[in-house]
Structures are given as C-alpha cells and as structure tokens.
Design a protein around this motif. Structure first.
Motif, PDB file in Angstrom:
ATOM      1  N   VAL A 174     -13.347   5.396   0.307  1.00  0.00           N
ATOM      2  CA  VAL A 174     -13.149   4.459  -0.802  1.00  0.00           C
ATOM      3  C   VAL A 174     -11.667   4.346  -1.153  1.00  0.00           C
ATOM      4  O   VAL A 174     -11.138   3.241  -1.363  1.00  0.00           O
ATOM      5  CB  VAL A 174     -13.955   4.916  -2.036  1.00  0.00           C
ATOM      6  N   GLN A 175     -10.983   5.475  -1.194  1.00  0.00           N
ATOM      7  CA  GLN A 175      -9.603   5.492  -1.658  1.00  0.00           C
ATOM      8  C   GLN A 175      -8.630   4.831  -0.687  1.00  0.00           C
ATOM      9  O   GLN A 175      -7.647   4.201  -1.106  1.00  0.00           O
ATOM     10  CB  GLN A 175      -9.172   6.935  -1.937  1.00  0.00           C
ATOM     11  N   TYR A 176      -8.902   4.951   0.614  1.00  0.00           N
ATOM     12  CA  TYR A 176      -7.926   4.472   1.601  1.00  0.00           C
ATOM     13  C   TYR A 176      -8.459   3.372   2.509  1.00  0.00           C
ATOM     14  O   TYR A 176      -7.764   2.949   3.426  1.00  0.00           O
ATOM     15  CB  TYR A 176      -7.378   5.659   2.399  1.00  0.00           C
ATOM     16  N   GLY A 177      -9.653   2.881   2.213  1.00  0.00           N
ATOM     17  CA  GLY A 177     -10.159   1.718   2.933  1.00  0.00           C
ATOM     18  C   GLY A 177      -9.245   0.507   2.832  1.00  0.00           C
ATOM     19  O   GLY A 177      -9.039  -0.203   3.834  1.00  0.00           O
ATOM     20  N   PRO A 178      -8.663   0.235   1.653  1.00  0.00           N
ATOM     21  CA  PRO A 178      -7.760  -0.915   1.556  1.00  0.00           C
ATOM     22  C   PRO A 178      -6.560  -0.840   2.497  1.00  0.00           C
ATOM     23  O   PRO A 178      -5.973  -1.870   2.845  1.00  0.00           O
ATOM     24  CB  PRO A 178      -7.313  -0.878   0.089  1.00  0.00           C
ATOM     25  N   GLN A 179      -6.184   0.369   2.920  1.00  0.00           N
ATOM     26  CA  GLN A 179      -5.095   0.536   3.892  1.00  0.00           C
ATOM     27  C   GLN A 179      -5.626   0.613   5.322  1.00  0.00           C
ATOM     28  O   GLN A 179      -4.918   1.030   6.233  1.00  0.00           O
ATOM     29  CB  GLN A 179      -4.288   1.794   3.563  1.00  0.00           C
ATOM     30  N   ARG A 180      -6.891   0.237   5.509  1.00  0.00           N
ATOM     31  CA  ARG A 180      -7.536   0.186   6.824  1.00  0.00           C
ATOM     32  C   ARG A 180      -7.737   1.569   7.453  1.00  0.00           C
ATOM     33  O   ARG A 180      -7.776   1.703   8.679  1.00  0.00           O
ATOM     34  CB  ARG A 180      -6.773  -0.731   7.790  1.00  0.00           C
ATOM     35  N   VAL A 181      -7.846   2.569   6.614  1.00  0.00           N
ATOM     36  CA  VAL A 181      -8.186   3.910   7.100  1.00  0.00           C
ATOM     37  C   VAL A 181      -9.685   4.113   6.896  1.00  0.00           C
ATOM     38  O   VAL A 181     -10.185   4.023   5.770  1.00  0.00           O
ATOM     39  CB  VAL A 181      -7.393   4.999   6.360  1.00  0.00           C
TER      40      VAL A 181
END
Length: 267
Positions: A174-181
């Motif tokens: 959830v935390q780093y999905g926006p950075q494509r992780v």
C-alpha cells in the motif's frame, strides 16, 4: 529462459534450501543475482554454482538483524550490478526445541524470532526501496509460512512473526505501490530442506505427508518457482498478496479423514 532478463535480484538466506533454489532459478531466467547469507561457505557455494552454469552472481555475507550489515549488503549489490529490481527477504526461522506453547515458550527465542523474521524483512526492504524506486519500480518477495495462518500446539513465536510478515507485506504494498514497487509474500508448507530435516524428528516429517492433500512434501524448487513468478513481470498486476504453496496442507477439513470411511467402495 528470459523471464527475468535484465533484472538484478538480491536474495537473502541463499546459502542453502529454498533461498539457494530461488537464486539458481532466477539466474536461469536471466537475472543477475546477488546472494546473501550469514553462512559464507554456503553462499559462496550458491554463487559458484550459478557462475558454473553460465550466470552472474555475487556472494555476500550478512547479518540480517543488523541494520549496518543490511545496508552494506544492498549497497554492495547495487555497486556490482548497477541497479536493483528484485529483493527476496527469505531469512527466517525459529528453534522448535524452545519455541513451544505459551507457558513453556523461551522468551529469548521469541525475541530472536522477531529479529530473524520481522526485523530482517523490515530492514531489507527499507534499504532496498530507494534503489527499487530509482529504477522505476520493482518487486519485493517476502517469505511467510503457513504457520502464520493457523494455530498450532507449539511454535507460538514462529506463527506470530510469520503472521506479522504477511501484514508487513500488505502495508509495504500500500505504501509504495504509487512508486511502482510491488510487495508479495509466499507461504511455504512443509518443504524438504536441511532446516526441516535438522529440526524435526523423522516421525514428524512423515506425519506431515499425511495432512497434505498431495501425497508428498515440497522441494525447495517448488517455492523457488513461485518466487520467480512474483519477481517477474508476469505478476505485474499483483501486490499485497500471499501465495500459499503447501501441497494442500491448510485446505483440508479436520473431519476429512474420519469421513473417508463414509465413501462407498470405488469401482
């Protein structure tokens, strides 16, 4: 044979067992592989096997419970290969001889299990994230366990810390999905590794086969193939998920064995 071509993978706990199998399989699919373990001889053997098979590898010695050691591991991998695309947090475990039921649990072992399973997952991911993000995204694969999904008569610490790994996986996703992780986890069942054979009596190992839906235990490669899938772009739309690879251990109804006698004779 190029599902991971051009990717750089870092795998902890790669000195034997599942970690070694995952490293070899990722290399066979085209990845450049940094392998890390506290067992220097084991991890060098893993790296040498990859090199002998025509792959490229880097052997690293690490204490995954020490932040400085983890940071050095990640930095060494990036220096060698120029980037990082995949992190497999595979180190974990417990000592079943002292990780018993609650009243007999050795609390020192509980603290060790927290460090070995939870702290290592957090530290590895924290230091890998800047490099994954810099490269445009990547995949984190955590090793959980079916012990984190069910209750048991012993290993209360191991069950607790593996349940935590599952939740940590979701939070990172959830935390780093926006950075494509992407961040996913694998929950192995009983797999024939040196750790399993060294920690469990032969009778217990045999009993595990009887609770599986499949009539055999897993090999390290069975989990390694799942890790390859999660590391590859084939799973690009999966994150925060837990893949249970347990031969059907956790799907059986407790009443199934007794109801077997209710079936009419076959044929």
């Amino acid at each position: 044979m190029d599902r991971l071509k051009g990717k750089v993978a870092l795998i902890t706990g790669a000195g034997s067992g599942i970690g070694r199998a995952a490293a070899r399989l990722m290399s066979a699919q085209g990845a450049l592989v940094a392998v890390a373990d506290r067992d220097r001889n084991g991890v060098e053997e893993t790296a040498q096997g990859i090199e002998d098979s025509g792959g490229r590898s880097l052997a690293l010695t690490v204490d995954v419970t020490d932040e400085g050691s983890v940071a050095d591991m990640v930095n060494a991998a990036v220096r060698e290969f120029g980037r990082l695309d995949v992190l497999c947090n595979h180190v974990g475990g417990t000592n079943p001889r002292v990780d018993l039921d609650l009243m007999r649990l050795d609390m020192t072992e509980f603290d060790r299990a927290v460090d070995l399973n939870i702290r290592s997952t957090l530290l590895g991911t924290r230091h890998a994230l800047p490099h994954l993000i810099k490269g445009g995204g990547g995949s984190v694969v955590n090793t959980a366990s079916v012990a984190g999904l069910v209750g048991d008569v012993l290993q209360i610490a191991y069950g607790a810390v593996k349940a935590a790994v599952i939740n940590i996986t979701k939070s990172i996703a959830v935390q780093y999905g926006p950075q494509r992780v992407r961040c996913n986890a694998v929950a192995p069942g009983a797999v024939v590794t040196p750790a399993l054979l060294g920690n469990l009596p032969e009778g217990v190992v045999e009993s595990l086969k009887r609770v599986n839906a499949l009539p055999y235990l897993g090999d390290p490669e069975d989990i390694g193939h799942t890790m390859v899938f999660l590391a590859s772009d084939e799973s690009r739309y999966m994150t925060g998920q837990l893949l249970v690879v347990d031969g059907g251990m956790t799907i059986r109804s407790p009443a199934a064995q007794g109801r077997q006698d209710m079936l009419p004779p076959s044929g």
